[in-house]
Design a protein around this motif. Structure first.
Motif, PDB file in Angstrom:
ATOM      1  N   SER A 117       0.867  -1.183   0.000  1.00  0.00           N
ATOM      2  CA  SER A 117       0.000   0.000   0.000  1.00  0.00           C
ATOM      3  C   SER A 117       0.901   1.229   0.000  1.00  0.00           C
ATOM      4  O   SER A 117       2.098   1.126   0.302  1.00  0.00           O
ATOM      5  CB  SER A 117      -0.897   0.025   1.238  1.00  0.00           C
ATOM      6  OG  SER A 117      -0.103   0.264   2.391  1.00  0.00           O
ATOM      7  N   GLY A 118       0.304   2.366  -0.302  1.00  0.00           N
ATOM      8  CA  GLY A 118       1.081   3.604  -0.276  1.00  0.00           C
ATOM      9  C   GLY A 118       1.618   3.884   1.121  1.00  0.00           C
ATOM     10  O   GLY A 118       2.768   4.301   1.293  1.00  0.00           O
ATOM     11  N   SER A 119       0.772   3.641   2.120  1.00  0.00           N
ATOM     12  CA  SER A 119       1.187   3.883   3.509  1.00  0.00           C
ATOM     13  C   SER A 119       2.393   3.027   3.856  1.00  0.00           C
ATOM     14  O   SER A 119       3.375   3.506   4.457  1.00  0.00           O
ATOM     15  CB  SER A 119       0.054   3.509   4.472  1.00  0.00           C
ATOM     16  OG  SER A 119      -1.104   4.226   4.204  1.00  0.00           O
ATOM     17  N   TYR A 151      -0.316  14.357   1.947  1.00  0.00           N
ATOM     18  CA  TYR A 151      -0.909  13.072   2.315  1.00  0.00           C
ATOM     19  C   TYR A 151       0.037  11.951   1.940  1.00  0.00           C
ATOM     20  O   TYR A 151       0.419  11.809   0.770  1.00  0.00           O
ATOM     21  CB  TYR A 151      -2.273  12.862   1.628  1.00  0.00           C
ATOM     22  CG  TYR A 151      -3.019  11.672   2.215  1.00  0.00           C
ATOM     23  CD1 TYR A 151      -3.808  11.833   3.347  1.00  0.00           C
ATOM     24  CD2 TYR A 151      -2.889  10.398   1.675  1.00  0.00           C
ATOM     25  CE1 TYR A 151      -4.470  10.744   3.923  1.00  0.00           C
ATOM     26  CE2 TYR A 151      -3.535   9.304   2.243  1.00  0.00           C
ATOM     27  CZ  TYR A 151      -4.327   9.485   3.362  1.00  0.00           C
ATOM     28  OH  TYR A 151      -4.969   8.402   3.932  1.00  0.00           O
ATOM     29  N   HIS A 152       0.403  11.149   2.944  1.00  0.00           N
ATOM     30  CA  HIS A 152       1.345  10.063   2.682  1.00  0.00           C
ATOM     31  C   HIS A 152       0.901   8.737   3.274  1.00  0.00           C
ATOM     32  O   HIS A 152       1.664   7.780   3.264  1.00  0.00           O
ATOM     33  CB  HIS A 152       2.735  10.462   3.181  1.00  0.00           C
ATOM     34  CG  HIS A 152       3.215  11.735   2.551  1.00  0.00           C
ATOM     35  ND1 HIS A 152       3.515  11.827   1.214  1.00  0.00           N
ATOM     36  CD2 HIS A 152       3.343  12.995   3.063  1.00  0.00           C
ATOM     37  CE1 HIS A 152       3.852  13.085   0.914  1.00  0.00           C
ATOM     38  NE2 HIS A 152       3.750  13.806   2.021  1.00  0.00           N
ATOM     39  N   GLU A 225       4.258  15.188  -2.440  1.00  0.00           N
ATOM     40  CA  GLU A 225       3.594  14.784  -3.681  1.00  0.00           C
ATOM     41  C   GLU A 225       3.876  15.876  -4.713  1.00  0.00           C
ATOM     42  O   GLU A 225       3.795  17.079  -4.373  1.00  0.00           O
ATOM     43  CB  GLU A 225       2.082  14.698  -3.465  1.00  0.00           C
ATOM     44  CG  GLU A 225       1.626  13.820  -2.317  1.00  0.00           C
ATOM     45  CD  GLU A 225       0.360  14.361  -1.648  1.00  0.00           C
ATOM     46  OE1 GLU A 225       0.466  15.102  -0.627  1.00  0.00           O
ATOM     47  OE2 GLU A 225      -0.737  14.056  -2.137  1.00  0.00           O
ATOM     48  N   ASP A 258       6.429  11.437  -3.629  1.00  0.00           N
ATOM     49  CA  ASP A 258       5.330  10.504  -3.427  1.00  0.00           C
ATOM     50  C   ASP A 258       4.420  10.580  -4.655  1.00  0.00           C
ATOM     51  O   ASP A 258       3.580  11.461  -4.787  1.00  0.00           O
ATOM     52  CB  ASP A 258       4.574  10.859  -2.139  1.00  0.00           C
ATOM     53  CG  ASP A 258       3.491   9.844  -1.818  1.00  0.00           C
ATOM     54  OD1 ASP A 258       3.056   9.134  -2.738  1.00  0.00           O
ATOM     55  OD2 ASP A 258       3.075   9.772  -0.640  1.00  0.00           O
ATOM     56  N   VAL A 260       2.193   8.412  -5.554  1.00  0.00           N
ATOM     57  CA  VAL A 260       1.097   7.441  -5.397  1.00  0.00           C
ATOM     58  C   VAL A 260      -0.137   7.851  -6.209  1.00  0.00           C
ATOM     59  O   VAL A 260      -0.800   7.005  -6.801  1.00  0.00           O
ATOM     60  CB  VAL A 260       0.784   7.231  -3.899  1.00  0.00           C
ATOM     61  CG1 VAL A 260      -0.542   6.503  -3.702  1.00  0.00           C
ATOM     62  CG2 VAL A 260       1.910   6.429  -3.248  1.00  0.00           C
ATOM     63  N   ILE A 261      -0.441   9.144  -6.268  1.00  0.00           N
ATOM     64  CA  ILE A 261      -1.544   9.609  -7.129  1.00  0.00           C
ATOM     65  C   ILE A 261      -1.028  10.054  -8.493  1.00  0.00           C
ATOM     66  O   ILE A 261      -1.596   9.716  -9.532  1.00  0.00           O
ATOM     67  CB  ILE A 261      -2.319  10.766  -6.452  1.00  0.00           C
ATOM     68  CG1 ILE A 261      -3.178  10.227  -5.309  1.00  0.00           C
ATOM     69  CG2 ILE A 261      -3.205  11.504  -7.480  1.00  0.00           C
ATOM     70  CD1 ILE A 261      -3.979  11.280  -4.558  1.00  0.00           C
ATOM     71  N   LYS A 287      -1.439   2.727  -6.298  1.00  0.00           N
ATOM     72  CA  LYS A 287      -2.704   3.047  -6.988  1.00  0.00           C
ATOM     73  C   LYS A 287      -2.712   2.688  -8.474  1.00  0.00           C
ATOM     74  O   LYS A 287      -3.013   1.563  -8.829  1.00  0.00           O
ATOM     75  CB  LYS A 287      -3.038   4.529  -6.785  1.00  0.00           C
ATOM     76  CG  LYS A 287      -3.307   4.888  -5.315  1.00  0.00           C
ATOM     77  CD  LYS A 287      -3.941   6.229  -5.182  1.00  0.00           C
ATOM     78  CE  LYS A 287      -4.052   6.721  -3.761  1.00  0.00           C
ATOM     79  NZ  LYS A 287      -5.250   6.324  -3.063  1.00  0.00           N
TER      80      LYS A 287
HETATM   81  N1  PLP Z   1       0.559   8.724  -0.700  1.00  0.00           N
HETATM   82  C1  PLP Z   1      -0.340   9.409  -1.410  1.00  0.00           C
HETATM   83  C2  PLP Z   1       0.112  10.577  -2.229  1.00  0.00           C
HETATM   84  C3  PLP Z   1      -1.688   9.041  -1.401  1.00  0.00           C
HETATM   85  O1  PLP Z   1      -2.583   9.745  -2.090  1.00  0.00           O
HETATM   86  C4  PLP Z   1      -2.074   7.920  -0.644  1.00  0.00           C
HETATM   87  C5  PLP Z   1      -3.483   7.489  -0.604  1.00  0.00           C
HETATM   88  O2  PLP Z   1      -4.375   8.185  -1.025  1.00  0.00           O
HETATM   89  C6  PLP Z   1      -1.095   7.248   0.109  1.00  0.00           C
HETATM   90  C7  PLP Z   1       0.216   7.662   0.038  1.00  0.00           C
HETATM   91  C8  PLP Z   1      -1.468   6.090   0.962  1.00  0.00           C
HETATM   92  O3  PLP Z   1      -1.806   4.988   0.190  1.00  0.00           O
HETATM   93  P1  PLP Z   1      -2.665   3.785   0.794  1.00  0.00           P
HETATM   94  O4  PLP Z   1      -4.056   4.297   0.988  1.00  0.00           O
HETATM   95  O5  PLP Z   1      -2.556   2.732  -0.262  1.00  0.00           O
HETATM   96  O6  PLP Z   1      -2.018   3.380   2.061  1.00  0.00           O
END
Ligand code: PLP
Length: 454
Positions: A117-119, A151-152, A225, A258, A260-261, A287
Motif C-alpha cells: 500500500s502507499g502507507s 498526504y502520505h 507529492e 510521493d 502514489v496519485i 494506486k
Molecule cells: N501517498 C499518497 C500521495 C496518497 O494519495 C495515498 C493514498 O491516497 C497514500 C500515500 C497512501 O496509500 P494507501 O491508501 O494505499 O495506504
C-alpha cells in the motif's frame, strides 16, 4: 435506504467498520453499495449508474472492467499464485516489473522495493532512511520534513508524515522527528500583493528556516507529492519545485517524491516528477500501478540511497525487513499488464488531452458565486467552494463541500469532498464526451446546490 433486517445495507451497518467515515453517522445513514463497473462508470445495487469521477480512490486508470487485467491475474494465479522474495527467492513477475519500473524512471534509479500500500511504502522508506543514516555513521540524521496538507498514508510513520489534522487527532501523532512545512497553496496561503513566484520563494525560505532551526545534519529527507491530492488537489505555484530542490541540495537532504496519485499518467506525463522537473532520490508508487485491481505498491531509489542500506544489511547479516505479500506475483503480473495497456493505448497522451478539456471546463465555473477556485493539472482537478457573500459564519468547514457532493451523486457523478474542495480524478481512459458528462453534471449540481442553500 433498504433497512430490512437482512438487506445488504442493514448487514453493512451491523458488521462493517468503514474507513474515513463518521461511524456514528454511518449507523444512521448506511452505505452506498456498489455492485459492478463498466469503463468509467459504476452501478449501485439498485442499478443506478454513476460516472466515477474519482477513479475509485484516484486509482483505476484503465476503467472498471478491463478484461486484460483479469486475464493477467488469472494466468498468474494458475501458474504460481504466490511466492515471496525473502532469503534470495524471486519470481518472473517481480523481476520483470522491477526492470520495467527502473526503465521508466524519470531519473536514473537503481533498485525497486515492493510493498502492499502507499502507507506501507512510505513507512518503509522512513525505516530505510534511518537504517541508511546509521550505516553512514550519521545517527542524528533521521528527521523528515513533510508539508501541511500533504498526504502520505495512515500507518504510524506515514500518518505522521501526512499533514492533516484528522490523521493526527486522538491517534497521538505525529511521532517525534516528523516536521511539517508550509502548504504551497497560493490561493489560500498567498498574501495580498504577493505574486505566485514570490509565494514560491517564501515557501522555499520557510523550508530553509526550518532546516536551519532543526540543524541541517538532523534532516534525512523531504517528502512531497508533486501535486497534493487528498489534501485538496494543490498544484504547486510557479517555480516552487525549482526553489524547493535548490534548498534541499544545499543541505544534502534527500527528496522523496510521493507519486502514489501522480504516477503513471495522471498529470499528463508518465510521472508528476516529469511535469514539474523534479529529480527525486526516492519515488513512491501505488494506486495506478495496478489500476488498484490488486493491492500493490513499490518505491525505487537511486544507487546513492541503496548502497549504504545494502552495506548495513551486509554488516548485520540480513535486511531485517520484508512483507509476506510484498512483490506478490499476481500483483506484479497485473501491474505489468496495466503498464502495457497505459503505453499501448497512449493513455498518458489521453490524460494530457482530456485533462486540458477538464481543466478548461472547471475554470469556467469560477464565475459562479459559490466557486472560490478551480485548479488542477492533467486529469486531476478540483473546485473549492465558498459561502455566499456575507454568510461564511453559517457554514461549518466542510458543510458546503458535503452538500455539493450530495448534489453530484444525485446527478450521477462521483467526486470526493475534501473539506470544501470537490476533487475530480477520472480514469485515464475517459473520452471527450465523458468529460462533458462530468462538466454538465457539475453545472446541474451547482444550480441545485445554490437553490438548496439560498
Ligand atoms: N501517498 C499518497 C500521495 C496518497 O494519495 C495515498 C493514498 O491516497 C497514500 C500515500 C497512501 O496509500 P494507501 O491508501 O494505499 O495506504
Amino acid at each position: 435506504m433498504d433497512l430490512r433486517p437482512n438487506s445488504d445495507e442493514a448487514r453493512d451497518i451491523a458488521y462493517h467498520f468503514h474507513s474515513y467515515t463518521n461511524a456514528r453517522v454511518h449507523e444512521q445513514v448506511g452505505p452506498l453499495i456498489m455492485d459492478r463497473g463498466d469503463g468509467v462508470h459504476v452501478f449501485d445495487n439498485h442499478g443506478n449508474k454513476y460516472i466515477e469521477g474519482m477513479s475509485g480512490l484516484w486509482s483505476v486508470a484503465v476503467g472498471f472492467n478491463e478484461q486484460r487485467l483479469i486475464d493477467a491475474a488469472t494466468r498468474q494465479m494458475q501458474k504460481l499464485p504466490y511466492y515471496h522474495n525473502f532469503a534470495h527467492r524471486s519470481h518472473g513477475p517481480a523481476i520483470d516489473l522491477a526492470e520495467k519500473l527502473i526503465s521508466m524512471a524519470p531519473v536514473p534509479m537503481s533498485k525497486v522495493f515492493f510493498t502492499n500500500s502507499g502507507s506501507e511504502a512510505n513507512d518503509t522508506i522512513l525505516k530505510m532512511l534511518w537504517y541508511r543514516s546509521n550505516s553512514l555513521g550519521k545517527p542524528e540524521k533521521k528527521k523528515v520534513i513533510s508539508r501541511i496538507r500533504g498526504y502520505h498514508g495512515v500507518t504510524i510513520a506515514s500518518a505522521s508524515m501526512t499533514g492533516l489534522p484528522c490523521n493526527h487527532k486522538s491517534f497521538d501523532l505525529p511521532i517525534d522527528g516528523v516536521l511539517h512545512t508550509t502548504c504551497p497553496h497560493y490561493w489560500r496561503e498567498g498574501r495580498d500583493g504577493e505574486s505566485e513566484e514570490q509565494f514560491a520563494t517564501r515557501c522555499a525560505e520557510d523550508l530553509d528556516a526550518m532546516i536551519q532551526a532543526e540543524g541541517p545534519d538532523t534532516i534525512a529527507a523531504f517528502i512531497a507529492e508533486p501535486v497534493m491530492g487528498a489534501g485538496g488537489v494543490v498544484v504547486p505555484p510557479k517555480t516552487y519545485w525549482e526553489k524547493t530542490q535548490a534548498v534541499l541540495g544545499k543541505y544534502d537532504i534527500l527528496l522523496i517524491a510521493d507519486e502514489v496519485i501522480c504516477g503513471f499518467g495522471r498529470t499528463g506525463k508518465m510521472f508528476g516528477c516529469e511535469t514539474y522537473n523534479i529529480k527525486p532520490d526516492i519515488m513512491t508508487m501505488s494506486k495506478q500501478i495496478t489500476s488498484s485491481y490488486f493491492p500493490f505498491s513499490a518505491f525505487m531509489m537511486t544507487e546513492e540511497v541503496y548502497a549504504p542500506i545494502a552495506d548495513e544489511s551486509g554488516r548485520i547479516g540480513v535486511l531485517g525487513h520484508g512483507y509476506t505479500g510484498g512483490a506478490h506475483p499476481v500483483g506484479a503480473a497485473v501491474a505489468l499488464e496495466n503498464l502495457k495497456i497505459i503505453e499501448e493505448r497512449d493513455l498518458v497522451a489521453n490524460a494530457a488531452e482530456r485533462g486540458a478539456e477538464l481543466q478548461a471546463g472547471l475554470r469556467k465555473f469560477v464565475d459562479h458565486p459559490l466557486v472560490g477556485e478551480a485548479r488542477g493539472v492533467g486529469l486531476i482537478g478540483a473546485l473549492e467552494i465558498v459561502a455566499p457573500e456575507g454568510r461564511a459564519d453559517e457554514f461549518a468547514p466542510g458543510k458546503l463541500g458535503a452538500a455539493l457532493n450530495a448534489q453530484f451523486l444525485k446527478n450521477g457523478l462521483i467526486s470526493r469532498n475534501l473539506g470544501d474542495t470537490l476533487a475530480f480524478c477520472p480514469p485515464l481512459i475517459i473520452t471527450a464526451e465523458q468529460i462533458s458528462e462530468i462538466l454538465s453534471a457539475v453545472d446541474r449540481s451547482l444550480d441545485g446546490f445554490s437553490a438548496e442553500i439560498a
